[in-house]
Write an enzyme that holds these catalytic residues in place. Sequence first.
Site, PDB file in Angstrom:
ATOM      1  N   SER A  25       0.826  -1.211   0.000  1.00  0.00           N
ATOM      2  CA  SER A  25       0.000   0.000   0.000  1.00  0.00           C
ATOM      3  C   SER A  25       0.857   1.256   0.000  1.00  0.00           C
ATOM      4  O   SER A  25       1.734   1.422   0.857  1.00  0.00           O
ATOM      5  CB  SER A  25      -0.870   0.056   1.262  1.00  0.00           C
ATOM      6  OG  SER A  25      -1.798  -0.969   1.256  1.00  0.00           O
ATOM      7  N   HIS A  55      -3.767   0.639  -4.802  1.00  0.00           N
ATOM      8  CA  HIS A  55      -3.210  -0.571  -5.416  1.00  0.00           C
ATOM      9  C   HIS A  55      -3.577  -0.563  -6.891  1.00  0.00           C
ATOM     10  O   HIS A  55      -4.744  -0.671  -7.246  1.00  0.00           O
ATOM     11  CB  HIS A  55      -3.786  -1.835  -4.771  1.00  0.00           C
ATOM     12  CG  HIS A  55      -3.246  -2.108  -3.411  1.00  0.00           C
ATOM     13  ND1 HIS A  55      -2.419  -3.151  -3.136  1.00  0.00           N
ATOM     14  CD2 HIS A  55      -3.401  -1.442  -2.254  1.00  0.00           C
ATOM     15  CE1 HIS A  55      -2.091  -3.132  -1.861  1.00  0.00           C
ATOM     16  NE2 HIS A  55      -2.684  -2.100  -1.299  1.00  0.00           N
ATOM     17  N   HIS A  77      -5.687  -9.082  -1.353  1.00  0.00           N
ATOM     18  CA  HIS A  77      -5.744  -9.333   0.090  1.00  0.00           C
ATOM     19  C   HIS A  77      -6.878 -10.298   0.416  1.00  0.00           C
ATOM     20  O   HIS A  77      -7.909 -10.302  -0.250  1.00  0.00           O
ATOM     21  CB  HIS A  77      -5.994  -8.031   0.854  1.00  0.00           C
ATOM     22  CG  HIS A  77      -4.947  -6.995   0.638  1.00  0.00           C
ATOM     23  ND1 HIS A  77      -4.951  -6.166  -0.441  1.00  0.00           N
ATOM     24  CD2 HIS A  77      -3.857  -6.663   1.381  1.00  0.00           C
ATOM     25  CE1 HIS A  77      -3.905  -5.358  -0.372  1.00  0.00           C
ATOM     26  NE2 HIS A  77      -3.221  -5.634   0.713  1.00  0.00           N
ATOM     27  N   TYR A  79      -8.866 -10.000   2.871  1.00  0.00           N
ATOM     28  CA  TYR A  79     -10.071  -9.257   3.288  1.00  0.00           C
ATOM     29  C   TYR A  79     -10.917  -8.780   2.105  1.00  0.00           C
ATOM     30  O   TYR A  79     -12.055  -8.370   2.280  1.00  0.00           O
ATOM     31  CB  TYR A  79      -9.714  -8.070   4.199  1.00  0.00           C
ATOM     32  CG  TYR A  79      -8.845  -7.008   3.570  1.00  0.00           C
ATOM     33  CD1 TYR A  79      -9.330  -6.144   2.603  1.00  0.00           C
ATOM     34  CD2 TYR A  79      -7.516  -6.866   3.947  1.00  0.00           C
ATOM     35  CE1 TYR A  79      -8.528  -5.180   2.025  1.00  0.00           C
ATOM     36  CE2 TYR A  79      -6.706  -5.901   3.377  1.00  0.00           C
ATOM     37  CZ  TYR A  79      -7.225  -5.067   2.417  1.00  0.00           C
ATOM     38  OH  TYR A  79      -6.433  -4.118   1.840  1.00  0.00           O
ATOM     39  N   GLU A  80     -10.367  -8.833   0.888  1.00  0.00           N
ATOM     40  CA  GLU A  80     -11.156  -8.457  -0.290  1.00  0.00           C
ATOM     41  C   GLU A  80     -12.119  -9.587  -0.680  1.00  0.00           C
ATOM     42  O   GLU A  80     -12.956  -9.390  -1.559  1.00  0.00           O
ATOM     43  CB  GLU A  80     -10.235  -8.150  -1.461  1.00  0.00           C
ATOM     44  CG  GLU A  80      -9.384  -6.911  -1.265  1.00  0.00           C
ATOM     45  CD  GLU A  80      -8.438  -6.687  -2.418  1.00  0.00           C
ATOM     46  OE1 GLU A  80      -8.862  -6.130  -3.436  1.00  0.00           O
ATOM     47  OE2 GLU A  80      -7.255  -7.095  -2.307  1.00  0.00           O
ATOM     48  N   ALA A 107       2.781  -2.107   3.947  1.00  0.00           N
ATOM     49  CA  ALA A 107       2.663  -1.081   4.981  1.00  0.00           C
ATOM     50  C   ALA A 107       2.158  -1.793   6.228  1.00  0.00           C
ATOM     51  O   ALA A 107       1.329  -2.698   6.131  1.00  0.00           O
ATOM     52  CB  ALA A 107       1.671  -0.012   4.544  1.00  0.00           C
ATOM     53  N   MET A 205      -1.940  -6.817   7.052  1.00  0.00           N
ATOM     54  CA  MET A 205      -2.983  -7.698   6.507  1.00  0.00           C
ATOM     55  C   MET A 205      -2.545  -8.383   5.211  1.00  0.00           C
ATOM     56  O   MET A 205      -3.384  -8.690   4.363  1.00  0.00           O
ATOM     57  CB  MET A 205      -4.247  -6.877   6.239  1.00  0.00           C
ATOM     58  CG  MET A 205      -4.758  -6.088   7.438  1.00  0.00           C
ATOM     59  SD  MET A 205      -6.117  -4.999   6.979  1.00  0.00           S
ATOM     60  CE  MET A 205      -6.247  -3.957   8.446  1.00  0.00           C
ATOM     61  N   SER A 206      -1.249  -8.610   5.054  1.00  0.00           N
ATOM     62  CA  SER A 206      -0.787  -9.208   3.788  1.00  0.00           C
ATOM     63  C   SER A 206       0.498  -9.993   4.017  1.00  0.00           C
ATOM     64  O   SER A 206       0.836 -10.353   5.145  1.00  0.00           O
ATOM     65  CB  SER A 206      -0.527  -8.103   2.756  1.00  0.00           C
ATOM     66  OG  SER A 206       0.593  -7.335   3.137  1.00  0.00           O
ATOM     67  N   ASN A 229       2.104   3.654  10.588  1.00  0.00           N
ATOM     68  CA  ASN A 229       1.372   4.220  11.732  1.00  0.00           C
ATOM     69  C   ASN A 229       1.682   3.407  12.988  1.00  0.00           C
ATOM     70  O   ASN A 229       2.183   2.282  12.893  1.00  0.00           O
ATOM     71  CB  ASN A 229      -0.145   4.146  11.450  1.00  0.00           C
ATOM     72  CG  ASN A 229      -0.589   2.714  11.160  1.00  0.00           C
ATOM     73  OD1 ASN A 229      -0.404   2.211  10.053  1.00  0.00           O
ATOM     74  ND2 ASN A 229      -1.138   2.044  12.154  1.00  0.00           N
ATOM     75  N   HIS A 241      -7.039   4.474   6.408  1.00  0.00           N
ATOM     76  CA  HIS A 241      -6.253   3.961   5.276  1.00  0.00           C
ATOM     77  C   HIS A 241      -5.512   5.088   4.551  1.00  0.00           C
ATOM     78  O   HIS A 241      -4.396   4.877   4.037  1.00  0.00           O
ATOM     79  CB  HIS A 241      -7.171   3.200   4.314  1.00  0.00           C
ATOM     80  CG  HIS A 241      -6.444   2.590   3.149  1.00  0.00           C
ATOM     81  ND1 HIS A 241      -5.479   1.606   3.302  1.00  0.00           N
ATOM     82  CD2 HIS A 241      -6.512   2.838   1.823  1.00  0.00           C
ATOM     83  CE1 HIS A 241      -5.001   1.269   2.116  1.00  0.00           C
ATOM     84  NE2 HIS A 241      -5.609   2.006   1.199  1.00  0.00           N
TER      85      HIS A 241
HETATM   86  N1  HPA Z   1      -2.912  -2.715  11.367  1.00  0.00           N
HETATM   87  C1  HPA Z   1      -3.086  -3.625  10.388  1.00  0.00           C
HETATM   88  N2  HPA Z   1      -2.681  -3.433   9.139  1.00  0.00           N
HETATM   89  C2  HPA Z   1      -2.062  -2.290   8.851  1.00  0.00           C
HETATM   90  C3  HPA Z   1      -1.846  -1.292   9.809  1.00  0.00           C
HETATM   91  C4  HPA Z   1      -2.296  -1.518  11.135  1.00  0.00           C
HETATM   92  O1  HPA Z   1      -2.141  -0.686  12.059  1.00  0.00           O
HETATM   93  N3  HPA Z   1      -1.202  -0.271   9.184  1.00  0.00           N
HETATM   94  C5  HPA Z   1      -1.031  -0.646   7.893  1.00  0.00           C
HETATM   95  N4  HPA Z   1      -1.550  -1.862   7.683  1.00  0.00           N
END
Ligand code: HPA
Length: 266
Positions: A25, A55, A77, A79-80, A107, A205-206, A229, A241
Site C-alpha cells: 500500500s 493498489h 488481500h 479481506y477483499e 505497509a 494484513m498481507s 502508523n 487507510h
Molecule cells: N494494522 C493492520 N494493518 C495495517 C496497519 C495496522 O495498524 N497499518 C497498515 N496496515
Amino acid sequence: MHSTVDFINKKNNNFKPDIALVLGSGLGEFTKNLNGITIPYSDIPNFKTSTVKGHNGSLFFTELFNKRLVVMQGRLHFYEGYNLSDITYPIKVFKNLGVKTVILTNAAGSVKKDLKPSDLMLISDHINFTSKNPLIGPNDDTLGERFPDMSDIYTKSLRDIVKQCAKETGTDLKEGVYIMTTGPSYETPAEVRMFNILGADAVGMSTVPEAIVSNYLGLQTIGISLISNYASGISDTKLNHAEVVEMGKVAASKFTKLINAIIEKI
Ligand code: HPA
C-alpha cells in the site's frame, strides 16, 4: 497456469525475470521513473484484480542494474474476499517465469513505541495469526513438500545482504517480526497489546501467504515493511487507510533507494 504464462511470455517477448517485487500500500511510486512493459491484471488469464485504493493492479516488467524485474503494482488481500490460492497465484506464476528471488513489501502498524511511523523494517520472521494457510488442499509434489520447513522463510543470507545495503545507503533499517491478521478492521488496543506479548513488532494484513508459498516453491524471499502508523492503542490517534497511503509517499525516496541497492546487490 500454462495459459497465464503463455500470455505473459507473448506480451513481454519472453522476458524472463530474475526478481519479483511486490509493492505494498502506498509504495507504487517505485516504478514512477522506470520504463518497461505494463500488463494489467484484468488482461491476464486467471489473475484476479485488486479492489483497494492505492493498489494499481498490473504487472510491470523492467530491467534494473542488469537484473530483470517483474513488479506487482498492487496485490490481492484476503479481506477483499479472495481465497489464498488466488492471492498466492502470482507467486506460482513468477516461479514459472524463472524468478529466483521474491521481495515482498507492505505497509504495517507498529505494535511498540520504538518502531516509528516512516521507519523501514526488515521482516526477520512472521506470525500467521489468520488460522489460514495457502498450502491447504491436495499437494502437488512437483512444486514443493507437503510439510515445508519454515525456519528460514525470510532467507537469512539475503537479510544479511539487505542490512549491508541499508548501511551502504545510510538507511536506518529496523528488523522485526510481522504478524498478519485478516483485516479489514484494524486491531483493538487489547489485540495490539497481545501481539506485543506474542513477540510481534509490526502488524499488517498481507505478505504472510505470499511468503509461505514463495518459501514452499524454493524461492529466496525478502520482506520489508514500511511502518505507516502506530497500531491501535500505541498512540491516541485513530487509524485510517489514507494515512497508510500517505506515509508511503513520505517514505518513497528512502524505500526506493534501499530497494534499488538490494536489486543491484542480489
Ligand atoms: N494494522 C493492520 N494493518 C495495517 C496497519 C495496522 O495498524 N497499518 C497498515 N496496515
